[in-house]
Design a protein around this motif. Structure first.
Motif, PDB file in Angstrom:
ATOM      1  N   THR A   1       0.851  -1.189   0.000  1.00  0.00           N
ATOM      2  CA  THR A   1       0.000   0.000   0.000  1.00  0.00           C
ATOM      3  C   THR A   1       0.883   1.234   0.000  1.00  0.00           C
ATOM      4  O   THR A   1       1.784   1.376   0.835  1.00  0.00           O
ATOM      5  N   VAL A   2       0.606   2.134  -0.918  1.00  0.00           N
ATOM      6  CA  VAL A   2       1.363   3.389  -1.013  1.00  0.00           C
ATOM      7  C   VAL A   2       0.432   4.521  -0.619  1.00  0.00           C
ATOM      8  O   VAL A   2      -0.670   4.647  -1.159  1.00  0.00           O
ATOM      9  N   LYS A   3       0.880   5.321   0.361  1.00  0.00           N
ATOM     10  CA  LYS A   3       0.099   6.455   0.843  1.00  0.00           C
ATOM     11  C   LYS A   3       0.811   7.754   0.499  1.00  0.00           C
ATOM     12  O   LYS A   3       2.043   7.797   0.411  1.00  0.00           O
ATOM     13  N   ASN A   4       0.014   8.833   0.342  1.00  0.00           N
ATOM     14  CA  ASN A   4       0.574  10.140  -0.009  1.00  0.00           C
ATOM     15  C   ASN A   4       0.389  11.090   1.159  1.00  0.00           C
ATOM     16  O   ASN A   4      -0.715  11.535   1.455  1.00  0.00           O
ATOM     17  N   ASP A   5       1.503  11.394   1.854  1.00  0.00           N
ATOM     18  CA  ASP A   5       1.485  12.335   2.966  1.00  0.00           C
ATOM     19  C   ASP A   5       2.143  13.634   2.521  1.00  0.00           C
ATOM     20  O   ASP A   5       3.044  14.157   3.166  1.00  0.00           O
TER      21      ASP A   5
END
Length: 505
Positions: A400-404
């Motif tokens: 899972t890739v998240k954008n912070d």
């Protein structure tokens, strides 16, 4: 006794005899009258004329000298007539004899004039032959020079040949001009006989201009002698440049098609260009595909340029140009693969992206897109470029890739599987300070109160290389991560932005 004998009775016959004798130029009329001074003057004038006239040359006697001498003879004849009218002759006693002698002696100046004219004519012939010889030597000297240097010498010699043929048509020198022209043509075109076709083009073009100044009856078959040789030289020189990758072959073939459109040499242009295109297209699968693609692009441009002014051959050349363009576009794939394997990742990325754009229906398009992604990742993580990306997809491990970050980001990954996707910006997120990663316990994507844009992908086990970069900021330094994936684990990637003075990461 009287002081002098009485004058003789007037005798026109005697006077005429004295006048004729004086016309001989020797003053013989004065001799028979015992007039020594006028006789000496006549002899002196004749001697001076002989000194001026002899030896006979091409220029002849100056006109002034001839006029003065003629006037002197006329004056001597007139004066002798009046002097002999009442003066008895010393000899001969009979007047008719003196008259006949005067007439006979007129042959002296007449015969002298005829002899001198013949001698002067011979001198003119010798002078013309000497000019012819000098022109021949000039041609011979020019034959040892390159044509650019020798051109003026050839022109000067040709001017001499023309002058002899036109202005001295009946001379022995003019009779030799046709033979000299044959030597002239073979000398100027010597490069053709040596099969140095490129060097022969300019001299043969020069020879085609000779009929503009030289009478056709002097040239005969030479008038068209250079044509076939020039057509052959233009074709052979163009074919040589085409095979070696030169640029002047376009001009050579263009001149051939425009000057000799119906020649056998012109008919060989399209097949020659077609063979060159096929050879370059075949080389795309060889050791230097990028060089072959570049050559095909150059060929396309050059053939298109040639076809614009090639008349009947335009259609054939246009088809070859179109095929060269298509072969070059298709060859970009092999070129990009070669660049990737050589480690030139930036160029490989550009080439593959161009291939995808140029070939929307090509079977290698999907693989080219994967290679472009892998090449972009390898520019940040060189280890990612050790293997050529494949078209494989999917796997059993979730990542899972998240954008912070406050920016839209593009996520690129390569390894056993290659791909990319975009994550929307996190509306409530801000860029972290450069020192944030140094703070103990700091962890991005950990704020439970924020709804991070995210995406889950499935990857096979093995090492996968990730690169995150802002979608709309080409100046930012991409973030990267190398993940060694194994079954039994769930992986999370977090993209975030750190900012310092003048830089974004």
């Amino acid at each position: 006794m009287p002081s002098a004998p009485p004058p003789a009775p007037a005798d026109p016959l005697r006077a005429t005899a004295v006048a004729l004798l004086n016309l001989s130029g020797l003053g013989l009329g004065y001799l028979l009258l015992r007039r020594w001074i006028p006789m000496a003057a006549c002899l002196a004038a004749t001697v001076v004329l002989l000194v001026v006239a002899l030896p006979a040359d091409a220029d002849g006697v100056p006109g002034t000298a001839l006029v003065l001498y003629a006037v002197l003879l006329l004056l001597a004849a007139v004066h002798g007539w009046f002097a002999g009218l009442r003066t008895r002759l010393v000899w001969p006693g009979q007047r008719p004899v003196a008259l006949v002698l005067g007439v006979v002696l007129l042959a002296v100046p007449v015969g002298g004039a005829l002899w001198y004219d013949s001698a002067r004519h011979e001198a003119v012939e010798r002078a013309l032959l000497a000019r012819l010889d000098r022109a021949d030597r000039q041609v011979d000297a020019a034959s040892g020079q390159d044509f650019g240097t020798a051109r003026s010498g050839y022109r000067n010699a040709l001017a001499v040949y023309r002058d002899l043929a036109v202005h001295h048509a009946g001379s022995r020198a003019a009779a030799q001009v046709p033979d000299r022209l044959k030597t002239y043509y073979t000398t100027v075109a010597a490069a053709y006989s040596h099969r140095d076709y490129c060097a022969a083009v300019e001299p043969l073009q020069f020879l085609r201009t000779v009929p503009d100044s030289m009478p056709k009856d002097q040239l005969g078959t030479l008038a068209h002698w250079p044509d076939d040789r020039l057509a052959t030289s233009l074709y052979e020189c163009g074919a040589q440049g085409l095979s070696t990758g030169g640029t002047d072959w376009v001009d050579r073939f263009g001149d051939l098609l425009s000057t000799f459109p119906d020649s056998g040499q012109a008919a060989k242009v399209v097949p020659a260009v077609d063979a060159a295109e096929k050879k370059a297209a075949k080389a795309v699968s060889g050791k230097d595909p990028c060089g072959a693609v570049k050559q095909l692009g150059t060929l396309n441009t050059q053939i298109t340029q040639l076809s614009n002014g090639s008349g009947a051959e335009a259609d054939g050349l246009g088809k070859v140009a179109g095929r060269a363009e298509r072969s070059g576009n298709a060859g970009e794939y092999q070129c990009g693969v070669q660049q990737y394997r050589d480690g030139d990742y930036a160029q490989a990325q550009e080439t593959m992206q161009q291939f995808v754009s140029d070939n929307p229906h090509d079977g290698n398009r999907d693989h080219a897109r994967k290679i472009a992604i892998g090449a972009e990742v390898a520019q940040t993580l060189p280890a990612a470029g050790k293997k050529l990306p494949t078209t494989a997809s999917g796997g059993g491990i979730s990542v899972t890739v998240k954008n912070d970050s406050p920016d839209d980001i593009t996520v690129l990954y390569t390894g056993p599987v290659t791909g990319s996707f975009t994550l929307k910006a996190c509306g409530s997120c801000k860029a972290y300070s450069f020192a944030s990663p140094l703070i103990s316990g700091w962890e991005p994507c950990s704020d439970s109160g924020k709804n991070y844009p995210q995406r889950t992908i499935s990857l096979p086990p093995g090492t996968t290389y990730f690169v995150h970069k802002p979608k709309n900021d080409s100046t930012a330094t991409p973030g990267s991560d190398t993940a060694k994936l194994r079954y039994g684990y769930i992986y999370t990637e977090c993209a975030y932005t750190t900012q310092t003075l003048g830089s974004t990461y």
